[in-house]
Design an enzyme around this catalytic site. Sequence first.
Site, PDB file in Angstrom:
ATOM      1  N   ASP A  80     -41.299 -11.739   6.774  1.00  0.00           N
ATOM      2  CA  ASP A  80     -42.440 -11.105   7.438  1.00  0.00           C
ATOM      3  C   ASP A  80     -42.297  -9.603   7.589  1.00  0.00           C
ATOM      4  O   ASP A  80     -43.087  -8.975   8.299  1.00  0.00           O
ATOM      5  CB  ASP A  80     -42.640 -11.732   8.821  1.00  0.00           C
ATOM      6  CG  ASP A  80     -43.076 -13.180   8.753  1.00  0.00           C
ATOM      7  OD1 ASP A  80     -43.701 -13.565   7.755  1.00  0.00           O
ATOM      8  OD2 ASP A  80     -42.783 -13.937   9.702  1.00  0.00           O
ATOM      9  N   ARG A 105     -37.535 -13.278  13.001  1.00  0.00           N
ATOM     10  CA  ARG A 105     -37.934 -11.886  12.782  1.00  0.00           C
ATOM     11  C   ARG A 105     -37.025 -10.886  13.500  1.00  0.00           C
ATOM     12  O   ARG A 105     -37.193  -9.668  13.321  1.00  0.00           O
ATOM     13  CB  ARG A 105     -39.389 -11.673  13.217  1.00  0.00           C
ATOM     14  CG  ARG A 105     -40.390 -12.518  12.466  1.00  0.00           C
ATOM     15  CD  ARG A 105     -41.807 -12.000  12.642  1.00  0.00           C
ATOM     16  NE  ARG A 105     -41.975 -10.681  12.011  1.00  0.00           N
ATOM     17  CZ  ARG A 105     -43.102  -9.987  12.066  1.00  0.00           C
ATOM     18  NH1 ARG A 105     -44.158 -10.456  12.723  1.00  0.00           N
ATOM     19  NH2 ARG A 105     -43.192  -8.800  11.477  1.00  0.00           N
ATOM     20  N   ARG A 150     -46.653 -12.714  22.351  1.00  0.00           N
ATOM     21  CA  ARG A 150     -45.494 -12.116  21.696  1.00  0.00           C
ATOM     22  C   ARG A 150     -44.859 -10.959  22.473  1.00  0.00           C
ATOM     23  O   ARG A 150     -43.740 -10.572  22.183  1.00  0.00           O
ATOM     24  CB  ARG A 150     -45.889 -11.610  20.305  1.00  0.00           C
ATOM     25  CG  ARG A 150     -46.361 -12.707  19.348  1.00  0.00           C
ATOM     26  CD  ARG A 150     -45.248 -13.658  18.972  1.00  0.00           C
ATOM     27  NE  ARG A 150     -45.630 -14.561  17.899  1.00  0.00           N
ATOM     28  CZ  ARG A 150     -45.533 -14.275  16.613  1.00  0.00           C
ATOM     29  NH1 ARG A 150     -45.052 -13.113  16.227  1.00  0.00           N
ATOM     30  NH2 ARG A 150     -45.917 -15.148  15.699  1.00  0.00           N
ATOM     31  N   HIS A 179     -51.559 -11.366  18.467  1.00  0.00           N
ATOM     32  CA  HIS A 179     -51.263  -9.947  18.619  1.00  0.00           C
ATOM     33  C   HIS A 179     -52.562  -9.210  18.949  1.00  0.00           C
ATOM     34  O   HIS A 179     -53.640  -9.591  18.470  1.00  0.00           O
ATOM     35  CB  HIS A 179     -50.695  -9.345  17.332  1.00  0.00           C
ATOM     36  CG  HIS A 179     -49.235  -9.597  17.120  1.00  0.00           C
ATOM     37  ND1 HIS A 179     -48.695  -9.811  15.863  1.00  0.00           N
ATOM     38  CD2 HIS A 179     -48.192  -9.634  17.987  1.00  0.00           C
ATOM     39  CE1 HIS A 179     -47.384  -9.993  15.978  1.00  0.00           C
ATOM     40  NE2 HIS A 179     -47.066  -9.888  17.247  1.00  0.00           N
ATOM     41  N   CYS A 273     -51.727  -5.233  10.246  1.00  0.00           N
ATOM     42  CA  CYS A 273     -50.370  -5.776  10.332  1.00  0.00           C
ATOM     43  C   CYS A 273     -49.434  -5.107   9.341  1.00  0.00           C
ATOM     44  O   CYS A 273     -48.234  -4.964   9.606  1.00  0.00           O
ATOM     45  CB  CYS A 273     -50.366  -7.291  10.092  1.00  0.00           C
ATOM     46  SG  CYS A 273     -51.047  -8.259  11.442  1.00  0.00           S
TER      47      CYS A 273
END
Length: 280
Positions: A80, A105, A150, A179, A273
Amino acid sequence: MEPELATIAPAPSDRVAVPKTVLMCRPDFFTVSYRINPWMHPEHPTSTQTAVAQWETLHAAYLRLGYDVHLVDPIDGLNDMVYAANGGFTLDGTAYGARFTYEQRAPEGPAYMAWLEQAGFEVHVPQHVNEGEGDFLVSGDVILAGHGFRTTLESHDELRSIFGREVVSLRLVDPSFYHLDTAIAILDDENVAYLPKAFDDASRIELERRYPDAVLVSDEDAAVLGLNSFGDGRSMVIASRALGFERDLRARGYETIGVDLSELLLGGGGVKCCTLELRR
């Protein structure tokens, strides 16, 4: 051969573009091998080659707009890392690093902080969980800060202490929009677009108060991450399938550039993103 842009619609008014500097990461190792958001289905095949080709279209769009585009090296095993927005938050030559929620991540945080430090930013190592510009967006003189999935509320206090700016906390409640940058798009210093159902009641009231003339997007456009877009005050780069959002932007005088990032959508990301703004 340089990739072609999906669609370019000319701006019907004289908006002025603000120069942009961004950081991106080529998706050389993109795949979906685990599930940490509702968009991800590791049982479905993905194509790294397609992801790279689509990302190159976005990269080309930014270059055509005159953006100063920097690249961080991708790391094998960090599927990612292409979603550069999550790698940190920068403002006034200072960077606040990311501390990821999921272990898959976690190594991205130090990797991005190392790049930012080498680029000359004063880097603050985070004490609290946050996923960078995925949940922190600059709107004029304030920082809009998401939480709920998150990023923790405690990280908002870190933002205040580091940057000395007003931080507006907004609670996300729909797991598909985990997000802030999937639920709000910054159009310029004064204007935003957002999806009301992505927020709790208190946050919606605050958004209505601050942005009474905001663009409210449809569920259909939000479902292709239409709000996960990026622009310079004149042009907005958006998901090519967000047709209603495109019409609304053009009606307000923005040029729109549509790109297809459908392969990267399989990982839960879109235009924004893939884009970490570098503010000095």
